[in-house]
Design a protein around this motif. Sequence first.
Motif, short mmCIF file in Angstrom:
data_model
loop_
_atom_site.label_atom_id
_atom_site.label_comp_id
_atom_site.label_asym_id
_atom_site.label_seq_id
_atom_site.Cartn_x
_atom_site.Cartn_y
_atom_site.Cartn_z
N ARG A 243 0.81 -1.22 0.00
CA ARG A 243 0.00 0.00 0.00
C ARG A 243 0.85 1.28 0.00
NH1 ARG A 243 -2.68 -3.42 3.55
NH2 ARG A 243 -4.92 -3.76 3.21
N ALA A 244 2.16 1.15 -0.04
CA ALA A 244 3.03 2.33 0.04
C ALA A 244 4.07 2.33 -1.07
CB ALA A 244 3.71 2.36 1.40
N LEU A 245 3.72 1.82 -2.23
CA LEU A 245 4.64 1.77 -3.36
C LEU A 245 4.51 3.02 -4.22
CD1 LEU A 245 4.03 -1.95 -4.41
CD2 LEU A 245 5.92 -1.06 -3.02
N LYS A 246 5.61 3.52 -4.71
CA LYS A 246 5.63 4.66 -5.60
C LYS A 246 5.86 4.20 -7.03
CE LYS A 246 5.28 7.54 -2.14
NZ LYS A 246 4.02 8.27 -1.89
N PRO A 259 2.18 7.93 -9.79
CA PRO A 259 1.11 7.33 -8.99
C PRO A 259 1.65 6.63 -7.74
CG PRO A 259 0.96 6.69 -11.31
CD PRO A 259 2.32 7.30 -11.09
N SER A 260 0.73 6.34 -6.84
CA SER A 260 1.04 5.61 -5.61
C SER A 260 0.01 4.50 -5.42
CB SER A 260 1.01 6.57 -4.42
OG SER A 260 0.90 5.86 -3.19
N SER A 261 0.40 3.45 -4.71
CA SER A 261 -0.52 2.34 -4.45
C SER A 261 -1.35 2.56 -3.19
CB SER A 261 0.26 1.03 -4.32
OG SER A 261 1.15 1.08 -3.21
N ALA A 262 -1.26 3.73 -2.58
CA ALA A 262 -1.99 4.00 -1.34
C ALA A 262 -3.49 4.11 -1.59
CB ALA A 262 -1.48 5.30 -0.71
N GLY A 263 -4.28 3.71 -0.59
CA GLY A 263 -5.71 3.98 -0.59
C GLY A 263 -6.61 2.97 -1.27
#
Length: 333
Positions: A243-246, A259-263
């Motif tokens: 959940r914290a990948l850039k 983008p980010s994998s958060a949320g």
Amino acid sequence: MKLRCVTDGTACAVQMAAGDGWVNSDRVLRSLSPALPDADIALWSRDLVALLAAPDEARARLAKAAADLAPDPDDGRAVALPFAPRSFRDFMLYERHAIDAARGFVRRFMPGIWPVVRAYEARLGPPFPLLKPHRLWYRQPIYYMGNHLAFAGDGETITIPSYTKALDYELELGFVLARPLLNATPAEAEAAIGGFVIVNDFSARDVQHAEMRSGFGPQKAKHFRNGLSSVVVSADEILPRWRALKGFVRINGRLVAEPSSAGPRWSLGEALAHVSRSERLYPGELFATGTLPGGSGIETGHLLAAGDVIEIGIDGIGTLRNRIIEQDSGNAS
């Protein structure tokens, strides 16, 4: 542990990352003491998914042994797809992507409605209510079944389908099962994930718009081609921080999104558990999270054209690069 597959045109040979290069897994396997059974060496040196399913202790020993070896010299074998997916299911885990993509669809394909949406959001704030996902999205993980036979590897060309004038990319986190599932709990489902990859879910947006309005899901809009990274990273390295990948998107070398994998709405375990309900899943089946927020052109206004080079990446996994070509260019993929 990072893995890839190289081939001489007949069979896959699994390689493991070692320093700045790669080492053949059979060499790593045979370096272990006490030696592994010949059957395990033969299987794990040619079947990347089977290697991901090896016992945790064996994989830990392998990773340490690979790190202690000097990389093998390049012997001219081509880097291939890391595995042949047995199926492909693509989730939509991100509300922000769903809303922003819907807004992009309205802006591009519904010019008569766009001023209404823009005025509403300017006055009352986003999102315009009809841009939100269907209510089912909030009750269970949703996904579509893609074409598992249409994956292109890193460096391959992607041919623009003859029927679209709105080719798009989608940066997604992919994951492959290493163990079977049936009626799994979320914890059991997460434990069955073997490794992570980068997926580019290419989409014909103008065709998708019409197909989705039919109520029967994407068809030609999605099934023509997808991209799959050559590198697979074992689940132990990615799952604790998925959940914290850039990520990033570059078109012709120019950065257009980070983008980010958060949320996500659902965890990967919850998503897989849902799929496994009264449905048996097998090692080698591929899944993806759906587009990371900001990871598609329909959101940012950067659709693809012939001659473009699209490169996407996720920290900790690697990159995936493909060139876009016209159908009649003579070297269609």
